[in-house]
Design an enzyme around this catalytic site. Structure first.
Site, mmCIF file in Angstrom:
data_model
loop_
_atom_site.group_PDB
_atom_site.id
_atom_site.type_symbol
_atom_site.label_atom_id
_atom_site.label_comp_id
_atom_site.label_asym_id
_atom_site.label_seq_id
_atom_site.Cartn_x
_atom_site.Cartn_y
_atom_site.Cartn_z
ATOM 1 N N SER A 14 0.757 -1.186 0.199
ATOM 2 C CA SER A 14 0.134 0.084 0.004
ATOM 3 C C SER A 14 0.766 1.431 0.023
ATOM 4 C CB SER A 14 -1.052 -0.110 1.040
ATOM 5 O OG SER A 14 -2.151 -0.760 0.993
ATOM 6 N N HIS A 57 -15.293 -0.851 3.449
ATOM 7 C CA HIS A 57 -14.784 0.543 3.780
ATOM 8 C C HIS A 57 -16.136 1.318 3.598
ATOM 9 C CE1 HIS A 57 -10.595 -0.763 3.575
ATOM 10 N NE2 HIS A 57 -10.354 -0.257 4.781
ATOM 11 N N CYS A 62 -7.967 1.678 1.353
ATOM 12 C CA CYS A 62 -8.953 0.708 0.714
ATOM 13 C C CYS A 62 -8.551 0.211 -0.659
ATOM 14 C CB CYS A 62 -10.092 1.472 0.528
ATOM 15 S SG CYS A 62 -11.494 0.594 -0.307
#
Length: 696
Positions: free
Chosen positions: A337, A379, A392
């Site tokens: 991420s 989410h 997300c």
């Protein structure tokens, strides 16, 4: 019966003439010999007297090379990282020993540990030039040194003296970036000859050392210096009988190399890694100076100076956490991420509205496969700011093919991925940044017979968008990305070497501007600030510095290291170290006036980026900030009452940050960039399996 002679002269005069002839011949020959001898003596003693006097003097005196003191390696504050220290040693001269085996037996009684290295000692002694002393043991204690000198008369060919040995005061903290020194071997000699160069005589000196790995190797010519020599008087057998001080030439020390590293930060970084494996890089976002570049676990380079025992080297080599590998620049890992900032900039470059919302239900169905988000329950509705803050995956799955893999690859390269840097250390890993051209080229290079092997499929872009799939990067590349985002204007390059021999190296700030608009950069940086300071950010608990009003902006990441079987545990529930995920964290501080950037990777971490990587990065960046006088003054300055926000405030919803810039959701809603032209594809190397990103 009387026998008569077979030869007789009937005339006395004839006998006398024969005698005179013989006398004349022998006398003439004797005279000629005497004249020749006299002439030769005259030539040697008069005509060639000076020539032979010179030859006799040369035979009487020898010139022995003396290794020069190696140049020091210093940190940014002048602290010695690699230096020299006095060392007692014992040496053996093969041609002065009557029996080498017997001499080594006697030495073994005085120095028992030499018996373990007996075979290697004999090999070194036999390979050394005649009358050249060969070190048998270095770093003798005072008691050992005195013991050898006490029995020196009973040990012909053995001597004890003091020399300079390489010394690394910080031990393993700088082992990978600095490297170590060792004796030249046959491969070094062969490499010089293969280049067509003449092998320097000093390389055959048993006490000479050359650089291995890191800065010691890259700057070896500068650190070596120039060899000196000692003029000694020898007897007919070549043994030293006296030293001519006036005819000796002192060695010239090597040049000092000053690095941008900081000893305190480097030591702290290795300390906070503990037993974990990984790499960390800290950069000054203003000029690219690298303050920390550490790899864990490490090793003590002092063990390699005198020759590391085979058992110890094999243990280091075979340990699964690879202490000999520099994981900061040689090891490449999927960024997970932490790559989402690059993907977000590619979205903005493609004209995607940052306020556009995607509803996350816990996964994204594409074709026959579901790409899952790390949060299985989903989410909910996410815009760009919230997607970065909450990490997300579904948001990036949904929009990535509207930007395309080539645009993502180009933006990533502009941020520092898929590159190596001139920091003075060769052999860096380039990592992998996939694109259409990369996959086609990879299929050609691997000669894949499948006609569709070089075709890029849109489903592959989903994994790339979250830093998985074939994407891989080093800690140095992640630090460069973070420094460029923090700088916001310049494509900062890292600098490791500040000066060599007093000559300054170029700054990492002498570079072109970034090809991104300030509006786009503000959106991404505001989201990073929310990651670290919003109570709902993925790194909120681990990112609070406790240093006055100074706050970080960052991004967590947890990256798969392999494919998982259905139902297989990952992370802390998997007891096998090599089967866990990697944990990552990138950040810069202060977020309102960026000065330092950090990238930290933990290989096969117990949990993830927010629990393992972020707390360690926080401790390292705190050390950096506390050493900066400007930051220290800011920390010690009391906060004004109106600047203290209520506990639990959502900074992501604020309209302006402490520095007056637009932050949080307000920034994301305000920036609506116009579409920009599609960028050209790029080429990279190396495949990697892809799946959705695991929990943060």
């Amino acid at each position: 019966m009387n026998s008569e002679p077979s030869i007789f002269f009937s005339d006395v005069n004839e006998r006398q003439g024969s005698f005179l002839r013989r006398t004349f011949v022998f006398g003439g020959l004797t005279a000629l010999g005497g004249l020749a001898l006299t002439g030769r003596l005259a030539q040697l003693q008069v005509i060639q007297a000076q020539q032979y006097a010179t030859l006799a003097s040369n035979n009487q005196f020898n010139f022995r090379l003396v290794p020069p003191p190696r140049g020091r390696i210093l940190d940014r504050n002048g602290v010695v990282i690699a230096g020299n220290r006095p060392s007692f040693r014992v040496l053996v001269v093969r041609d002065e020993t009557k029996d080498l085996d017997q001499t080594l037996d006697l030495l073994g009684r005085l120095l028992p540990d030499t018996m373990d290295r007996r075979r290697s000692i004999i090999r070194d002694v036999n390979a050394a030039p005649r009358f050249s002393p060969v070190p048998v043991k270095s770093d003798l204690t005072w008691e050992e040194f005195a013991r050898v000198n006490l029995y020196a008369n009973e040990l012909p060919g053995v001597m004890a003296d003091m020399n300079e040995a390489r010394f690394y005061p910080s031990g393993g903290a700088f082992a990978h970036v600095i490297g170590y020194v060792a004796k030249p071997n046959d491969r070094d000699i062969k490499a010089i000859r293969d280049r067509g160069d003449q092998v320097p005589d000093i390389l055959y000196n048993p006490g000479f050392r050359i650089g291995r790995l890191g800065v010691e190797k890259s700057f070896d010519p500068d650190l070596r210096g120039e060899a000196g020599g000692t003029r000694v008087e020898v007897d007919a057998r070549g043994r030293v009988v006296a030293e001519d001080i006036g005819g000796s030439r002192p060695a010239v020390p090597g040049e000092d190399v000053v690095l941008t590293l900081d000893v305190d930060v480097q030591n702290r970084a290795l300390e906070v890694f503990g037993e974990e494996s990984g790499g960390c890089v800290v950069m000054d976002v203003r000029n690219g100076d690298i303050l920390c570049m550490v790899s864990a676990p490490s090793f003590d380079p002092n063990l390699f100076v005198g020759g590391v025992p085979s058992r110890l080297y094999n243990a280091l080599r075979d340990y699964e956490r690879k202490p000999l590998l520099d994981k900061a620049i040689y090891g490449s890992f999927p960024p997970g991420s932490t790559f989402k900032m690059a993907t977000a900039l590619a979205f903005l470059d493609a004209g995607i509205d940052p306020a556009e919302r995607v509803f996350c239900t816990g996964g994204y169905r594409y074709g026959s496969r579901t790409f899952r988000c790390w949060k299985k329950t989903g989410h909910g509705s996410m815009n760009m700011h919230e997607a970065i803050k909450n990490s997300c995956d579904t948001y990036f799955y949904h929009l990535c093919n509207r930007a395309g893999v080539d645009r993502i690859a180009k933006v990533a390269e502009d941020l520092g991925f898929n590159q190596t840097y001139e920091i003075g250390i060769a052999g860096q890993s380039r990592g992998t940044m996939p694109s259409r051209a990369w996959k086609a080229d990879y299929a050609r290079r691997t000669r894949n017979p499948n006609p569709d092997a070089g075709t890029w499929y849109p489903g592959e872009t989903l994994s790339v968008a979250i830093g998985q799939g074939a994407v891989s990067a080093t800690a140095l590349q992640l630090a460069v990305m973070t420094a460029r985002l923090a700088n916001g204007r310049k494509a900062i390059k890292p600098r490791l070497v500040r000066s060599v021999g007093g000559v300054q190296r170029p700054s990492g700030a002498a570079v072109p501007d970034l090809p991104f608009s300030q509006e786009h950069l503000d959106i991404v940086r505001a989201a990073m600030a929310a990651v670290a300071n919003d109570v709902r950010g993925t790194a909120y608990r681990a990112s609070q510095l406790g240093l006055g009003d100074i706050q970080m902006a960052g991004k967590t990441g947890t990256a798969q290291s392999r494919d998982y079987r259905v139902g297989e545990f990952r992370g802390p529930r998997n007891a096998v170290w090599s089967r866990r995920d990697h944990a990552l964290f990138v950040a810069f501080a202060p977020h309102d006036a960026p000065r330092y950037a950090i990238a930290l990777i933990i290989q096969h971490a117990p949990t993830g980026g927010s629990a393992d990587a972020a707390p360690r990065a926080r401790e390292i960046i705190k050390t950096v900030l506390l050493k900066d006088p400007d930051m220290r003054a800011r920390i010690e300055r009391p906060l004004p009452p109106e600047a203290v926000a209520p506990d639990g405030a959502d900074e992501g919803a604020l309209g302006a940050g402490p520095g007056g810039e637009v932050t949080g959701t307000a920034a994301a809603e305000a920036a609506r960039p116009a579409p920009s032209p599609r960028r050209a594809p790029s080429a990279t190397t190396g495949p990697r399996p892809y799946l959705s990103e695991p929990p943060q």
